[in-house]
Design a protein around this motif. Sequence first.
Motif, mmCIF file in Angstrom:
data_model
loop_
_atom_site.group_PDB
_atom_site.id
_atom_site.type_symbol
_atom_site.label_atom_id
_atom_site.label_comp_id
_atom_site.label_asym_id
_atom_site.label_seq_id
_atom_site.Cartn_x
_atom_site.Cartn_y
_atom_site.Cartn_z
ATOM 1 N N LYS A 118 49.760 192.600 16.086
ATOM 2 C CA LYS A 118 49.455 191.216 15.712
ATOM 3 C C LYS A 118 49.870 190.309 16.872
ATOM 4 O O LYS A 118 50.827 190.600 17.604
ATOM 5 C CB LYS A 118 50.247 190.808 14.464
ATOM 6 N N LEU A 119 49.173 189.211 17.034
ATOM 7 C CA LEU A 119 49.481 188.285 18.125
ATOM 8 C C LEU A 119 50.857 187.661 17.932
ATOM 9 O O LEU A 119 51.231 187.303 16.809
ATOM 10 C CB LEU A 119 48.426 187.192 18.216
ATOM 11 N N VAL A 120 51.575 187.508 19.030
ATOM 12 C CA VAL A 120 52.885 186.851 18.986
ATOM 13 C C VAL A 120 52.820 185.473 19.626
ATOM 14 O O VAL A 120 53.844 184.834 19.878
ATOM 15 C CB VAL A 120 53.959 187.717 19.672
ATOM 16 N N ASP A 121 51.594 185.020 19.891
ATOM 17 C CA ASP A 121 51.360 183.678 20.433
ATOM 18 C C ASP A 121 50.135 183.079 19.768
ATOM 19 O O ASP A 121 49.263 183.810 19.270
ATOM 20 C CB ASP A 121 51.123 183.725 21.946
ATOM 21 N N THR A 122 50.061 181.780 19.795
ATOM 22 C CA THR A 122 48.870 181.075 19.333
ATOM 23 C C THR A 122 47.892 180.974 20.492
ATOM 24 O O THR A 122 48.249 180.504 21.572
ATOM 25 C CB THR A 122 49.237 179.661 18.851
ATOM 26 N N TRP A 123 46.671 181.435 20.288
ATOM 27 C CA TRP A 123 45.629 181.354 21.319
ATOM 28 C C TRP A 123 44.751 180.143 20.996
ATOM 29 O O TRP A 123 44.057 180.118 19.972
ATOM 30 C CB TRP A 123 44.789 182.629 21.342
ATOM 31 N N ALA A 124 44.792 179.139 21.865
ATOM 32 C CA ALA A 124 44.101 177.877 21.605
ATOM 33 C C ALA A 124 42.603 177.981 21.876
ATOM 34 O O ALA A 124 42.145 178.821 22.645
ATOM 35 C CB ALA A 124 44.701 176.776 22.473
ATOM 36 N N ARG A 125 41.846 177.102 21.228
ATOM 37 C CA ARG A 125 40.416 177.017 21.524
ATOM 38 C C ARG A 125 40.181 176.494 22.934
ATOM 39 O O ARG A 125 39.229 176.872 23.605
ATOM 40 C CB ARG A 125 39.723 176.093 20.515
ATOM 41 N N ASP A 126 41.067 175.607 23.368
ATOM 42 C CA ASP A 126 40.963 175.006 24.699
ATOM 43 C C ASP A 126 42.374 174.858 25.246
ATOM 44 O O ASP A 126 43.293 174.536 24.492
ATOM 45 C CB ASP A 126 40.268 173.639 24.602
ATOM 46 N N TYR A 127 42.542 175.090 26.541
ATOM 47 C CA TYR A 127 43.884 174.991 27.117
ATOM 48 C C TYR A 127 44.529 173.643 26.812
ATOM 49 O O TYR A 127 45.722 173.549 26.520
ATOM 50 C CB TYR A 127 43.855 175.222 28.633
ATOM 51 N N GLU A 128 43.751 172.591 26.838
ATOM 52 C CA GLU A 128 44.306 171.250 26.631
ATOM 53 C C GLU A 128 44.727 170.999 25.187
ATOM 54 O O GLU A 128 45.293 169.945 24.879
ATOM 55 C CB GLU A 128 43.307 170.195 27.115
ATOM 56 N N ASP A 129 44.490 171.958 24.301
ATOM 57 C CA ASP A 129 45.006 171.841 22.936
ATOM 58 C C ASP A 129 46.514 172.064 22.878
ATOM 59 O O ASP A 129 47.166 171.676 21.909
ATOM 60 C CB ASP A 129 44.316 172.856 22.011
ATOM 61 N N TYR A 130 47.085 172.712 23.902
ATOM 62 C CA TYR A 130 48.536 172.896 23.924
ATOM 63 C C TYR A 130 49.206 171.559 24.213
ATOM 64 O O TYR A 130 48.668 170.736 24.970
ATOM 65 C CB TYR A 130 48.938 173.922 24.984
ATOM 66 N N PRO A 131 50.370 171.310 23.641
ATOM 67 C CA PRO A 131 51.008 169.996 23.829
ATOM 68 C C PRO A 131 51.374 169.752 25.287
ATOM 69 O O PRO A 131 51.921 170.629 25.955
ATOM 70 C CB PRO A 131 52.261 170.087 22.950
ATOM 71 N N PHE A 132 51.023 168.556 25.771
ATOM 72 C CA PHE A 132 51.332 168.128 27.140
ATOM 73 C C PHE A 132 50.895 169.188 28.153
ATOM 74 O O PHE A 132 51.591 169.465 29.137
ATOM 75 C CB PHE A 132 52.828 167.811 27.282
ATOM 76 N N ALA A 133 49.718 169.741 27.910
ATOM 77 C CA ALA A 133 49.236 170.877 28.700
ATOM 78 C C ALA A 133 49.164 170.571 30.187
ATOM 79 O O ALA A 133 49.518 171.411 31.023
ATOM 80 C CB ALA A 133 47.857 171.312 28.192
ATOM 81 N N ASN A 134 48.725 169.379 30.545
ATOM 82 C CA ASN A 134 48.518 169.050 31.946
ATOM 83 C C ASN A 134 49.766 168.510 32.638
ATOM 84 O O ASN A 134 49.704 168.109 33.806
ATOM 85 C CB ASN A 134 47.362 168.061 32.087
ATOM 86 N N GLU A 135 50.891 168.534 31.915
ATOM 87 C CA GLU A 135 52.162 168.167 32.533
ATOM 88 C C GLU A 135 53.023 169.396 32.819
ATOM 89 O O GLU A 135 54.130 169.285 33.329
ATOM 90 C CB GLU A 135 52.933 167.195 31.629
ATOM 91 N N TYR A 136 52.492 170.569 32.495
ATOM 92 C CA TYR A 136 53.284 171.784 32.644
ATOM 93 C C TYR A 136 53.436 172.182 34.108
ATOM 94 O O TYR A 136 52.486 172.110 34.895
ATOM 95 C CB TYR A 136 52.632 172.933 31.871
ATOM 96 N N SER A 137 54.652 172.588 34.469
ATOM 97 C CA SER A 137 54.958 173.126 35.791
ATOM 98 C C SER A 137 54.424 172.194 36.889
ATOM 99 O O SER A 137 54.750 171.006 36.889
ATOM 100 C CB SER A 137 54.396 174.546 35.917
#
Length: 857
Positions: A243-262
């Motif tokens: 079973k997945l141990v992570d949530t796989w988003a429909r779009d990368y930008e669905d993750y919170p503050f996706a474009n501020e990462y690293s």
Amino acid sequence: MDFLAHTTDEMTDMEIRHMNTVKELAGECVVLLENDGTLPIQFPGKIALYGNGATHTVKGGGGSGEVNTRTEVNICEGLEAAGFDIVSKGWLDRYDEMYDSALKAYLDEVDAIAKERGIAPINVFFEKPFEAPVMPLINEEDLSEASCDTAIFVISRDSSEGRDRTPTKGDYYLTYEEDRNLDIITDNFEKVIVILNVGAVIDMSELKHRPGINSILFAGQLGSFTGNIVADCVLGKTNPSGKLVDTWARDYEDYPFANEYSSLNGDNNDEYYKEGIYVGYRYFDSFGIAPIYPFGYGKSYTTFTTDVVDIVQAGSDIKIAIKVTNTGMRYTGKQVVQVYFSAPEGDIDRPYQELAGFAKSGLIAPGESEIVIVTFSIECFSCFDEDYPASIIPEGDYIIRVGTSSRETKIEAVLTVPERVIRERYDRILEDDARYSFEDLKNPGTGRQTHKAIDDAQLASCDRRLTLNLSRVRRSIIRYRGVSETHLNERRDEHLTLGSVIGRNAGVAEFVAQFSLEELAELIVGNYVREGVDDQVFCASMHVPGAAAETTSLFEYSRRFPVLVMADGPAGLRLQPHFKATRNGDLLRGGETFGLLTNEFPEDTPADAIDYYQYCTMIPVATSLASSWNLDLIEKLGRLVGEEMEEFGVHLWLAPGMNIHRNPLCGRNFEYFSEDPLVTGLCAAADTKGVQSVDGKGVTIKHFACNNLENNRMFNNSHVSVRALRDMYLKGFEIAVKLAQPFCVMASYNLLNGIHTANNYELIQNVLRDEWDYEGLVMTDWYSSFEDVEFLGYDEKNLKYPPAFSRLCVYAGCDMQMPGCAKNAKDIVTAVNNGRLSMGDVQSAAMNVVRLAIKCL
């Protein structure tokens, strides 16, 4: 020097046994994402095989995650061994030629850069990783050759420590060539199977709904025998039950503050954890965002029903009995039952739901059933209340949801906590500088509204309601430690050795009191070269070539104090597979291996040199292990590693890694377990128990804490609220420490709220030791307190934050500095002589080193 390595390269009984163990168990780590009945294939026959992972299958992550194995079975080889006739050899051969040519050019470039800059090729390897060539497009000749109706397309992604992934084609997204080849395959083959040979989340929007794709198998990275394991799943010899141990988003930008990462926002110095506790499914479920695949999701070749039989309180635990029935007609299989809870709304912000516990069934035949018991503590309902500050269980009704993923559950009970429980009160510690303060993301209630109609209907029909008896819930009083006591040498007339302590003729404090300050400083830094340049660093083991490091050998004879060997490799031991030594036991140059780089044996190697061999087994990477949701399986594979440690003389495994999958682009996510702290903590505890079931062998859980990115990892400052720290990022470590007492904990590279973790007294002493009763040793990550930043590839002028300091490592309770250098020891001595560090703190660190040595004997 006596080596435990083998003097023959013949495969040993242990290798064969471990190979069979991995092949037997690792199929449970595979997750079936999509299937219309195409899988399993009933009989091996002709098959067309394409994709960059077909013959260049990634067995695991790079960097310290590499394991030097005797053999690697790629997916093409695995399918052929299982009886398949691969009828796309023309395309595969063409890609192999391109790959080999690109690899040769890369190695030549690495060698040239290393010589030009006067540095080791390994440093270039980290700065400039190998990039596999773009795959060729499938042409008409390839299609004519592939005279069959079924095609398999393997998508591989490689990642490594030292660099984060990017939301670009060829990494998170499909390349143009992958996308185009998939179009060609789906247009020309009746059945198409996609195999994901990846260690972390990739974009699935171009795969899940693509017409013509019949099955998708998330194989992950399963170690040395990935090809065999995948072939067994394709043929149905193994029914995927992961079973997945992570949530796989429909779009990368669905993750919170996706474009501020690293590095995505251009800032490599400061990382702001603005999402707070809303990571993974906690975010998607609370904010009403539909993922493409939810946390806990995975299909099977059969079907199951789950029916709750009973829910009872047993002391401070809740036990839920679930009847799992295989409703299919043909295949046996296993099912994972997951229990979530929704906390009552109140003063403290809580997610829509949180995982409370899980259990996996055994193999269930068609028409048969099994009662599965999920047990979790009432303490799972706890959260951090910053007003006290304390860990509390708020009063109110807790909704219990049982199902097979975070999005496939049913309300089965309401458990009432009749009054607020204050479990532990803390000092006000770990806080960030006010200049960097920000508001954590809060639950907007969108998720509750999205699920309100279904929840209301299920609550109305739920007749299991229980008011909990809280008398057995543990309440603790935290006692924070004061100043370390200085121990005087009161047995000057005796010469104590480690044997004196083991034989109970002396205590640890009495033994350490006989060491001079200079000797103590040497004891608590790693074994480094002492001739030539003062700051020269020795970062490998002389006793077990290829191991990451070892403790000092200065007291091996005078104090009978052993050298402790530490080996990398979160998916097995990273040792040098072949080395040579003289007849007198002197190690000779050559044979060193790191990833794609191998040093040849020089021409002047003595003709009578003895050849030694250390072939280790690579188990699945941590994310794949966690995907099994089988703690017994993880413990068995942990013991496998422990047995190989015993075979080759390794004392400490520098694993498991257990940082949270905060964002899918972290370069080391493959090395960590999950986005969920409970899964992370339980998996790490199982791994630890397995290794440490072998007498004298220990683990080093890492990286403590908030090492959730790789770019500028040594000088990046993680800004995290205390709530997020305690309820998300420290929780897994707490679980592992309390359940398994790992021999060692490794501090992370990064700063945490302005202080390097290796220098952070509140993190190491107050939380780890005082609050969690940790009994083991704490060490730095490699070179954390090494001040020659140019050696590490950094320009000092461009650094916002300084390195960690040796003196503060000792003060904070970080007992050992690795891999060690002369300046580390010198700085400790100077600090004590100047009154900036107490002798008691140095002795305390040394006492933990002594206790570790006793455990490892």
